[in-house]
Design a protein around this motif. Structure first.
Motif, mmCIF file in Angstrom:
data_model
loop_
_atom_site.group_PDB
_atom_site.id
_atom_site.type_symbol
_atom_site.label_atom_id
_atom_site.label_comp_id
_atom_site.label_asym_id
_atom_site.label_seq_id
_atom_site.Cartn_x
_atom_site.Cartn_y
_atom_site.Cartn_z
ATOM 1 N N ASN A 1 0.847 -1.186 0.000
ATOM 2 C CA ASN A 1 0.000 0.000 0.000
ATOM 3 C C ASN A 1 0.887 1.243 0.000
ATOM 4 O O ASN A 1 1.598 1.495 0.963
ATOM 5 N N ARG B 1 -9.731 2.982 2.170
ATOM 6 C CA ARG B 1 -8.892 2.390 1.126
ATOM 7 C C ARG B 1 -9.639 1.246 0.444
ATOM 8 O O ARG B 1 -9.689 1.168 -0.787
ATOM 9 N N THR B 2 -10.251 0.385 1.227
ATOM 10 C CA THR B 2 -11.018 -0.735 0.675
ATOM 11 C C THR B 2 -12.172 -0.229 -0.188
ATOM 12 O O THR B 2 -12.425 -0.747 -1.278
ATOM 13 N N ILE C 1 -10.756 1.144 -3.511
ATOM 14 C CA ILE C 1 -10.347 0.056 -4.410
ATOM 15 C C ILE C 1 -11.578 -0.526 -5.096
ATOM 16 O O ILE C 1 -11.590 -0.737 -6.317
ATOM 17 N N GLU C 2 -12.630 -0.751 -4.326
ATOM 18 C CA GLU C 2 -13.869 -1.294 -4.885
ATOM 19 C C GLU C 2 -14.479 -0.321 -5.900
ATOM 20 O O GLU C 2 -14.898 -0.725 -6.990
ATOM 21 N N ASN D 1 -12.316 -0.179 -9.098
ATOM 22 C CA ASN D 1 -12.483 -1.388 -9.910
ATOM 23 C C ASN D 1 -13.838 -1.401 -10.615
ATOM 24 O O ASN D 1 -13.938 -1.861 -11.755
ATOM 25 N N VAL E 1 -5.504 1.664 -8.068
ATOM 26 C CA VAL E 1 -5.911 0.499 -7.278
ATOM 27 C C VAL E 1 -4.686 -0.223 -6.736
ATOM 28 O O VAL E 1 -4.602 -0.555 -5.549
ATOM 29 N N MET F 1 -2.837 1.469 -3.978
ATOM 30 C CA MET F 1 -3.518 1.356 -2.690
ATOM 31 C C MET F 1 -3.414 -0.039 -2.095
ATOM 32 O O MET F 1 -3.990 -0.305 -1.045
ATOM 33 N N GLY G 1 -4.385 -2.825 -3.704
ATOM 34 C CA GLY G 1 -5.411 -3.706 -4.258
ATOM 35 C C GLY G 1 -4.933 -4.388 -5.524
ATOM 36 O O GLY G 1 -3.772 -4.243 -5.931
ATOM 37 N N ALA H 1 -6.018 -4.695 -9.513
ATOM 38 C CA ALA H 1 -6.871 -4.184 -10.586
ATOM 39 C C ALA H 1 -7.574 -5.354 -11.257
ATOM 40 O O ALA H 1 -6.957 -6.383 -11.522
ATOM 41 N N THR I 1 -7.933 10.245 -5.567
ATOM 42 C CA THR I 1 -8.897 9.467 -6.352
ATOM 43 C C THR I 1 -9.979 10.376 -6.904
ATOM 44 O O THR I 1 -10.388 10.231 -8.065
#
Length: 161
Positions: free
Chosen positions: A4, A14-15, A18-19, A22, A72, A75, A77, A79, A135
């Motif tokens: 991260n 952050r989660t 990422i969601e 995506n 992503v 962070m 995550g 992609a 973001t």
């Protein structure tokens, strides 16, 4: 687990980002594919100008998807941009594959761009609320380009859309 590089965000933010990214990544790739579908099949008066415009527009979408995917991964995550994932996750309506008339493609593309930019703006608001200005800025950049491209596409139709 990937590293991260955005440690200032709380884990839940952050989660969420990422969601969100995506989800918009799937839409962006789907829209780029729809633009190429139109590019390959469009026919009618003004064909060559729109054909060339759509190549540029697809490039803009690919640039936007690359920015989202890289964010992503930054962070921590992963992609999610495979064809199968995009087919399952895109929130855009399926692009009609039987149309060829320029006006029909213009109408179909503008409709999807309007949906796409609305979801980008919702993402900007969510990123602002999560305290993720980068973001929000990235989505603003993609939105600004998408709105301009939608305007160019819509201005090429022979009827109002």
């Amino acid at each position: 687990m990937p590293q991260n590089f955005v440690p200032f965000l709380k884990e839940n933010a952050r989660t969420e980002m990422i969601e969100l990214l995506n989800a918009r990544l799937a839409d962006t790739i789907d829209l780029a594919n729809a633009v190429k579908q139109a590019h390959w099949n469009i026919k009618g008066v003004g064909f060559i100008g729109v054909h060339e415009l759509l190549d540029d527009v697809a490039d803009h979408l690919r640039e936007g998807s690359d920015l989202m995917a890289e964010r992503v991964v930054m962070m921590g995550g992963l992609a999610q941009g495979t064809s199968k994932t995009v087919a399952e996750k895109s929130s855009l309506s399926a692009y009609p594959t039987e149309i060829v008339k320029l006006d029909d493609h213009v109408e179909a593309l503008v409709e999807r761009y309007n949906d796409f930019t609305t979801k980008l703006r919702q993402g900007i608001e969510a990123a602002d609320e999560a305290g993720d200005e980068d973001t929000a800025d990235l989505l603003t950049e993609v939105s600004r380009t998408a709105e301009k491209d939608a305007w160019f596409i819509g201005s090429n139709g022979n009827k109002a859309v």
